[in-house]
Design a protein around this motif. Sequence first.
Motif, mmCIF file in Angstrom:
data_model
loop_
_atom_site.group_PDB
_atom_site.id
_atom_site.type_symbol
_atom_site.label_atom_id
_atom_site.label_comp_id
_atom_site.label_asym_id
_atom_site.label_seq_id
_atom_site.Cartn_x
_atom_site.Cartn_y
_atom_site.Cartn_z
ATOM 1 N N LEU A 201 0.828 -1.199 0.000
ATOM 2 C CA LEU A 201 0.000 0.000 0.000
ATOM 3 C C LEU A 201 0.867 1.254 0.000
ATOM 4 N N ASP A 202 1.887 1.288 0.851
ATOM 5 C CA ASP A 202 2.764 2.457 0.931
ATOM 6 C C ASP A 202 3.469 2.720 -0.394
ATOM 7 N N ASP A 203 3.875 1.660 -1.078
ATOM 8 C CA ASP A 203 4.542 1.828 -2.376
ATOM 9 C C ASP A 203 3.607 2.485 -3.383
ATOM 10 N N LEU A 204 2.349 2.079 -3.371
ATOM 11 C CA LEU A 204 1.377 2.670 -4.290
ATOM 12 C C LEU A 204 1.117 4.138 -3.961
ATOM 13 N N LEU A 205 1.091 4.460 -2.677
ATOM 14 C CA LEU A 205 0.835 5.839 -2.263
ATOM 15 C C LEU A 205 1.984 6.767 -2.628
ATOM 16 N N MET A 206 3.190 6.222 -2.711
ATOM 17 C CA MET A 206 4.359 7.035 -3.054
ATOM 18 C C MET A 206 4.395 7.392 -4.543
ATOM 19 N N ASN A 207 3.742 6.575 -5.364
ATOM 20 C CA ASN A 207 3.735 6.820 -6.808
ATOM 21 C C ASN A 207 2.733 7.907 -7.165
ATOM 22 N N GLU A 208 3.108 8.751 -8.125
ATOM 23 C CA GLU A 208 2.188 9.760 -8.628
ATOM 24 C C GLU A 208 1.081 9.088 -9.434
ATOM 25 N N SER A 209 -0.125 9.594 -9.289
ATOM 26 C CA SER A 209 -1.262 9.044 -10.035
ATOM 27 C C SER A 209 -1.881 10.129 -10.898
ATOM 28 N N THR A 210 -2.226 9.775 -12.132
ATOM 29 C CA THR A 210 -2.904 10.720 -13.010
ATOM 30 C C THR A 210 -4.378 10.791 -12.638
ATOM 31 N N THR A 211 -5.041 11.835 -13.113
ATOM 32 C CA THR A 211 -6.478 11.964 -12.871
ATOM 33 C C THR A 211 -7.232 10.763 -13.427
ATOM 34 N N ASN A 212 -6.845 10.316 -14.617
ATOM 35 C CA ASN A 212 -7.526 9.189 -15.235
ATOM 36 C C ASN A 212 -7.369 7.920 -14.400
ATOM 37 N N GLU A 213 -6.166 7.706 -13.856
ATOM 38 C CA GLU A 213 -5.937 6.540 -12.993
ATOM 39 C C GLU A 213 -6.820 6.594 -11.754
ATOM 40 N N LEU A 214 -6.949 7.774 -11.168
ATOM 41 C CA LEU A 214 -7.752 7.920 -9.959
ATOM 42 C C LEU A 214 -9.240 7.761 -10.248
ATOM 43 N N LEU A 215 -9.705 8.248 -11.393
ATOM 44 C CA LEU A 215 -11.102 8.063 -11.767
ATOM 45 C C LEU A 215 -11.437 6.583 -11.906
ATOM 46 N N ASN A 216 -10.446 5.783 -12.264
ATOM 47 C CA ASN A 216 -10.670 4.355 -12.476
ATOM 48 C C ASN A 216 -10.606 3.522 -11.194
ATOM 49 N N ILE A 217 -10.144 4.109 -10.089
ATOM 50 C CA ILE A 217 -10.085 3.334 -8.847
ATOM 51 C C ILE A 217 -10.907 3.962 -7.719
ATOM 52 N N THR A 218 -11.426 5.165 -7.928
ATOM 53 C CA THR A 218 -12.176 5.855 -6.868
ATOM 54 C C THR A 218 -13.641 5.453 -6.899
ATOM 55 N N GLN A 219 -14.160 5.027 -5.746
ATOM 56 C CA GLN A 219 -15.572 4.700 -5.634
ATOM 57 C C GLN A 219 -16.400 5.986 -5.566
ATOM 58 N N GLY A 220 -17.458 6.042 -6.359
ATOM 59 C CA GLY A 220 -18.273 7.247 -6.403
ATOM 60 C C GLY A 220 -18.863 7.627 -5.061
ATOM 61 N N HIS A 221 -19.252 6.631 -4.267
ATOM 62 C CA HIS A 221 -19.838 6.931 -2.953
ATOM 63 C C HIS A 221 -18.796 7.570 -2.030
ATOM 64 N N ASP A 222 -17.531 7.130 -2.121
ATOM 65 C CA ASP A 222 -16.466 7.752 -1.340
ATOM 66 C C ASP A 222 -16.279 9.203 -1.772
ATOM 67 N N PHE A 223 -16.264 9.421 -3.080
ATOM 68 C CA PHE A 223 -16.070 10.782 -3.610
ATOM 69 C C PHE A 223 -17.176 11.708 -3.108
ATOM 70 N N LEU A 224 -18.419 11.266 -3.201
ATOM 71 C CA LEU A 224 -19.540 12.131 -2.824
ATOM 72 C C LEU A 224 -19.595 12.367 -1.319
ATOM 73 N N LYS A 225 -19.160 11.380 -0.524
ATOM 74 C CA LYS A 225 -19.110 11.584 0.926
ATOM 75 C C LYS A 225 -18.062 12.632 1.288
ATOM 76 N N LEU A 226 -16.896 12.567 0.634
ATOM 77 C CA LEU A 226 -15.866 13.570 0.922
ATOM 78 C C LEU A 226 -16.273 14.937 0.373
ATOM 79 N N PHE A 227 -16.898 14.954 -0.791
ATOM 80 C CA PHE A 227 -17.397 16.209 -1.348
ATOM 81 C C PHE A 227 -18.402 16.844 -0.386
ATOM 82 N N SER A 228 -19.289 16.032 0.182
ATOM 83 C CA SER A 228 -20.283 16.564 1.119
ATOM 84 C C SER A 228 -19.607 17.128 2.368
#
Length: 279
Positions: A201-228
Amino acid sequence: MSNSVRDNMSKEDIVSEIKLSIGADIKKEYTYLLVEGSDDIKFWRGITSEKVLIFESFSGKNGIKEIVEEFFDTNPQVIGIRDKDYESKVIHNRIYYYDYCCMEMMFICSTDAFNSIYTEYYDGEIPVNELKEKILHQLKILSHIRKLNETKDWGIKINGISINSAFNRETKELVIDTIITKLNEMNRNFFIHKPEERQCLDDLLMNESTTNELLNITQGHDFLKLFSTYCMKDQGNSISDINISASLRCSYRKSDFEKSLLYFKLVEHEERYKLKIVS
C-alpha cells in the motif's frame, strides 16, 4: 409509452418474465436490461427507449452475470450494465461497464454535471477543477485499499470507515493514519500483522497518479461523501451525500452520456442486432 421497470424481483421471477417477454416479442425488437440497483434504474429510465425493459438484479453485479451467463448466454436482446469497480477484463461480451470505476464516477467526470453540484452545494474558495482533483487525491489511500482488497483477496472490512471522522477540518485533509487505525480496529490489526500488505500500500501511495488513474479506482460513494464534507457549513450542518448523488444524476444529461464510451458500445450493440436502446 415509457420504458418498463422491474425491481425487487427474485432471480426466478426475473428469468421467467424475460423468457415470457422474449416469447411474446415476435419482431425481436425489445431489449432486456439488467442493472445493479435502484439508482441505476433512475438513471436508465430517463436514457433508454420505450423498447427497453429494465430489471434490477436480485444480487448486484454478481446477479447480472449469473442471469446473462446462465440463462441468456447467446441472446443479444438481454444485456447487463454494471460498475466496473476493479475488473481488468470483460467478463461477458454483453455485460457492459460504466466509464471509469462506477456510474457516479462517470457522472463526476462530466465537467457540466460536476459544475452543477459544485455550484449548488459548495460555497468555499477552492476552484471547481482543483476541488475535484483534491478529492480524488485525498481518497487515493482508500481507493487503493479497496482495489487491493478485491484484487488481492485481503478479505478486510472497509465499509465501516467514516470519511467525515477522518477529515481534519483545519487542514482540509483526509488523515491517512486515522483511516489505517480504524481499519486495524475493524480487522484485528491487519496492517500490523501483515507488513508486506502495508508495504504494498505504501509503495502505491508514493507513486504519482494521473487523474484518469484515480477516476478508475475511486468509488463514487467515497467521492460524494468527501465532497459533502467539503460542503459542510460553518455551523456544522451536513449535506447528505445521498441528496448530492441525486442532484448529480439529474445534472448528467443525455448529451453528456452521448460522449461516453458506454454510449458508443450500446449504439454498436443496437446497430449490430437491430435494436433500439439509447439512440
